[in-house]
Design a protein around this motif. Sequence first.
Motif, mmCIF file in Angstrom:
data_model
loop_
_atom_site.group_PDB
_atom_site.id
_atom_site.type_symbol
_atom_site.label_atom_id
_atom_site.label_comp_id
_atom_site.label_asym_id
_atom_site.label_seq_id
_atom_site.Cartn_x
_atom_site.Cartn_y
_atom_site.Cartn_z
ATOM 1 N N THR A 119 18.839 17.591 2.997
ATOM 2 C CA THR A 119 17.788 17.179 2.175
ATOM 3 C C THR A 119 17.628 15.957 2.440
ATOM 4 O OG1 THR A 119 17.043 19.071 0.730
ATOM 5 C CG2 THR A 119 15.619 17.780 0.557
ATOM 6 N N GLN A 120 15.852 15.488 2.853
ATOM 7 C CA GLN A 120 15.563 14.074 3.119
ATOM 8 C C GLN A 120 14.344 13.417 2.640
ATOM 9 O OE1 GLN A 120 16.578 11.311 6.216
ATOM 10 N NE2 GLN A 120 18.265 12.113 6.833
ATOM 11 N N GLN A 121 14.051 12.513 2.087
ATOM 12 C CA GLN A 121 12.659 11.833 1.668
ATOM 13 C C GLN A 121 11.794 11.444 3.193
ATOM 14 O OE1 GLN A 121 12.475 10.129 -2.372
ATOM 15 N NE2 GLN A 121 12.448 12.906 -3.392
ATOM 16 N N VAL A 122 10.604 11.511 3.266
ATOM 17 C CA VAL A 122 9.973 10.688 4.131
ATOM 18 C C VAL A 122 8.765 10.012 2.786
ATOM 19 C CG1 VAL A 122 10.280 12.258 6.056
ATOM 20 C CG2 VAL A 122 8.113 12.386 4.664
ATOM 21 N N ARG A 123 8.489 9.155 3.025
ATOM 22 C CA ARG A 123 7.668 7.842 2.431
ATOM 23 C C ARG A 123 6.417 7.598 3.809
ATOM 24 N NH1 ARG A 123 8.495 5.804 -2.311
ATOM 25 N NH2 ARG A 123 10.652 6.642 -2.061
ATOM 26 N N PHE A 124 5.161 7.641 3.186
ATOM 27 C CA PHE A 124 4.226 7.186 4.308
ATOM 28 C C PHE A 124 3.312 6.341 3.088
ATOM 29 C CE2 PHE A 124 5.340 10.973 6.042
ATOM 30 C CZ PHE A 124 5.446 11.000 7.150
ATOM 31 N N THR A 125 2.528 5.268 3.486
ATOM 32 C CA THR A 125 1.482 4.633 3.255
ATOM 33 C C THR A 125 0.027 4.649 3.144
ATOM 34 O OG1 THR A 125 3.248 3.625 2.165
ATOM 35 C CG2 THR A 125 0.968 2.693 1.861
ATOM 36 N N LEU A 126 -0.080 4.818 3.071
ATOM 37 C CA LEU A 126 -1.854 4.967 2.881
ATOM 38 C C LEU A 126 -2.763 3.947 1.894
ATOM 39 C CD1 LEU A 126 -3.372 9.015 2.972
ATOM 40 C CD2 LEU A 126 -3.601 7.124 4.481
ATOM 41 N N LYS A 127 -3.087 3.491 2.945
ATOM 42 C CA LYS A 127 -4.652 2.307 2.738
ATOM 43 C C LYS A 127 -5.950 3.040 2.683
ATOM 44 C CE LYS A 127 -0.703 -1.296 3.534
ATOM 45 N NZ LYS A 127 -0.642 -2.793 4.538
ATOM 46 N N ARG A 128 -6.616 2.258 2.088
ATOM 47 C CA ARG A 128 -7.881 2.226 2.500
ATOM 48 C C ARG A 128 -8.923 2.397 3.430
ATOM 49 N NH1 ARG A 128 -12.665 -0.669 2.614
ATOM 50 N NH2 ARG A 128 -14.565 0.239 0.905
ATOM 51 N N ASP A 129 -8.309 0.958 5.012
ATOM 52 C CA ASP A 129 -8.655 0.875 6.221
ATOM 53 C C ASP A 129 -8.056 2.385 6.981
ATOM 54 O OD1 ASP A 129 -9.941 -1.213 5.217
ATOM 55 O OD2 ASP A 129 -7.776 -1.982 6.361
ATOM 56 N N ASP A 130 -7.178 2.931 6.303
ATOM 57 C CA ASP A 130 -6.981 4.271 6.578
ATOM 58 C C ASP A 130 -7.826 5.409 7.206
ATOM 59 O OD1 ASP A 130 -4.740 3.067 7.335
ATOM 60 O OD2 ASP A 130 -3.083 3.650 5.822
ATOM 61 N N LEU A 131 -8.985 5.214 6.072
ATOM 62 C CA LEU A 131 -10.109 6.549 5.601
ATOM 63 C C LEU A 131 -10.995 5.828 5.973
ATOM 64 C CD1 LEU A 131 -8.756 7.106 2.353
ATOM 65 C CD2 LEU A 131 -8.378 8.696 4.227
ATOM 66 N N THR A 132 -11.254 4.648 7.210
ATOM 67 C CA THR A 132 -12.157 4.076 7.510
ATOM 68 C C THR A 132 -12.853 5.036 9.241
ATOM 69 O OG1 THR A 132 -11.572 2.467 7.100
ATOM 70 C CG2 THR A 132 -13.111 2.110 9.019
ATOM 71 N N PHE A 133 -14.725 5.107 9.110
ATOM 72 C CA PHE A 133 -14.978 6.142 9.926
ATOM 73 C C PHE A 133 -15.861 4.994 10.124
ATOM 74 C CE2 PHE A 133 -16.850 8.190 6.262
ATOM 75 C CZ PHE A 133 -17.352 7.900 6.389
ATOM 76 N N LEU A 134 -16.990 5.223 11.149
ATOM 77 C CA LEU A 134 -18.272 5.153 11.515
ATOM 78 C C LEU A 134 -19.752 5.869 10.881
ATOM 79 C CD1 LEU A 134 -17.784 3.817 15.294
ATOM 80 C CD2 LEU A 134 -17.538 2.514 13.902
ATOM 81 N N GLY A 135 -19.809 4.906 10.222
ATOM 82 C CA GLY A 135 -21.144 5.254 9.116
ATOM 83 C C GLY A 135 -21.907 5.827 9.635
ATOM 84 N N GLN A 136 -22.785 5.797 9.030
ATOM 85 C CA GLN A 136 -24.224 6.374 10.170
ATOM 86 C C GLN A 136 -25.591 5.236 10.694
ATOM 87 O OE1 GLN A 136 -27.682 8.603 7.689
ATOM 88 N NE2 GLN A 136 -25.786 10.195 7.206
#
Length: 765
Positions: free
Chosen positions: A717-734
């Motif tokens: 068994t292994q653990q995988v580790r990810f780091t999410l930042k605010r910029d990872d959730l960016t999209f183009l607004g209206q």
Amino acid sequence: MQPRSSVSRRAIILGAGAVAAWASSPARALLAQAGDGGTASADLDALIAKMTVEEKAGQVTLMAAAWAGGAANALNPTSPSKSSFQQQLADVRRGRVGGVFNGNGAEMARQMQLVATGKSRLKIPLIFAADVIHGFRTVFPMPLAEAGSFDPALAEQTARIAAVEATAAGIDWNFAPMVDIARDQRWGRGIEGAGEDVLLGRIMADARVRGFQGRSGLTADDAMAACAKHFAAYGAAEGGLDYNSVDVSERTLREIYFPSFQAALDAQAATVMASFNELSGVPATANHWLLTDILRRQWKFDGLVVSDYTGDFELIDHGFAADEREAAKLAFLAGVDMSMQSGFYIRHLPDLVKAGDVPVARLDEAVRRVLALKAKLGLFDDPFRRIDPKREKQRVRTPQHLEVARDAARRSIVLLKNEKDLLPLPRSGKRIALIGPFVQGQRELIGPWNVYGTDADAVDLLSGMRAVASDPQSIVAVDGSGIEKPIAGGIEAAVSAAHNADIVILAIGESQKMSGEAQSRTDITIPVAQMALAEAVAQTGKPIVVLLRHGRALALHGAVKEAPAILATWFLGSMSGMAIADILFGVASPSARLPCSFPYESGQEPLYYAHKNTGRPNPPGPRQDYKTHYREAPNAALYPFGHGLTYGEIVYTKLDMGTGRLTAGGELTVVASIRNSGRQAAIEVAQLYVQDITASITRPVRELKAFQRITLKPGETQQVRFTLKRDDLTFLGQDMQPTVEPGKFRLWVAPSAQAEGVSDMFVLA
């Protein structure tokens, strides 16, 4: 940079007169003063000032080599011949050609460069280009297959080897990588790209540019300039029909089709190629918004833009230009610096400049970009730096290169299905029948769009299986059918072989000519003749392993779909047979994942995992009236993006996101536990997906944000580790500006885009 004595060392080959002519040439004298291979703008301007308008038009003209190499004549729509080589040399002498492509190796390049640097008025070196899409003489898996490795280091390594081999044959500039996102599997040209996903497309674009260009600078004799193509949205052709119209929103362009180009340019790709298609009514080859407003002004790209093959000529058939002269003007003013193959620029730019229809400043700008590329490649310091017939023989198809090709092919094979652990096969003790049109013979191995490699140098399945098996004589081979037509007595022979075997390996699929450029298909299924073979063999009741040979995702039916084991083996290149045998016999465990989704039916295309919910989504379970669904197929893929099995048994067991809260300036750490409960070691590709539940612009049901490859021993068994930042959730607004909106998000760490894996909600504050 090579020492300046490198030219004189070639004196025996080139001739003292030619070397002396180059050393005293105006181009050499001006540009030798500039640092970094002669890129100082003042020196380029000084050279441009000495040029006639006709010589300038020559520099921005690129033509197919009259003395063509390998399969170039068959691949190009209109092909020159060796008989016209003397005429092409005459054009070089007159300064009417700036470069040629897909030529016949170092000797051809040597002869042409001798004329350019010894007999033309200004003695400006030629640039030699080629299509080196997935290997030179050592052929690697087609790029779509290699993308399934989810390993950018592998993509960079194979691109690096391709550059080492190609530059030894005199090639300075490569028309790759193709970085188009392809979400319609009817489109045959998806073979050259990385599939349907934006993140994977960006990562592979970056890796391939770095591989082709190297990390030591473009003056290195094993570096060749990369060309990001096709700008833009070529993969969005309506109906999956090659060259067809594209009409997508600016939002779609910026979120889906632009990012891989931006990644290629961030990796310092030296050139960009305009695409064939029109975009919202304006052909890309004459699209000022695309080539100048976006590429130049917004992205600050200062490299060279080249048309695709006769792209400016095609403005006439698009109904956008009235004639050759207008087509040349429109393409040139839109931002295409160099015209490939039409000859329009050399024929019409001088008159367009004379008439005032094209500013001389624009012509000088394009010429400067051509000369700057040649300077960056070190051609003004040593025009023969990549032209060495001896080195051409030494660098190609080395044992080391072939071993990498074998490894790359193994790591591109996707295990789609493996009921009751039919695979891996024992290396002895079983009688194996290889059946199908792809089991034997050095054909249909290297795949579409390879100019210099040959099937004759590749290893077929039968040879590979017998080389790896402990008892080669236990393996028999029967074609059973042709690719698209039956063979008299073929099915009977195949059924007989199956009855006498313990296990059947059924190798079926597409020919090389059924995928690639101009090979769109309305029905992406196994051809009828092969399906008849599969059904007949299945009736024997013997366990069947299906090996798919293909350049795209396929819709599988009948005995093929129901086979207990299925592998996607694509077109794997020089070491095809060895790599497939390694996987079948368990020498290596399958580790690739699908870069494109396999549909249930052809009519689902375009099909991709990152689709939007409609206002009437069909909930899980049976189809409901007046909801979004087809009558004949689920709203899902048969095998989705990211899917791929191993010889281990992988279980996702636990997800930890801490508080489950991501603040504006913080990070969210995501930890998932993954166990291999099987008896075989395995490589797993853990994939992190996110869904923005509610937003001011509707978001996809899932988006890939990261992935990790891990190796798991049996029981580990292994653990995988990810780091999410605010910029990872960016999209183009209206307002078409990047934005991030607070709210709820769902997150998955899973083995595919449709798998649940482990999942939970988090909040962006």
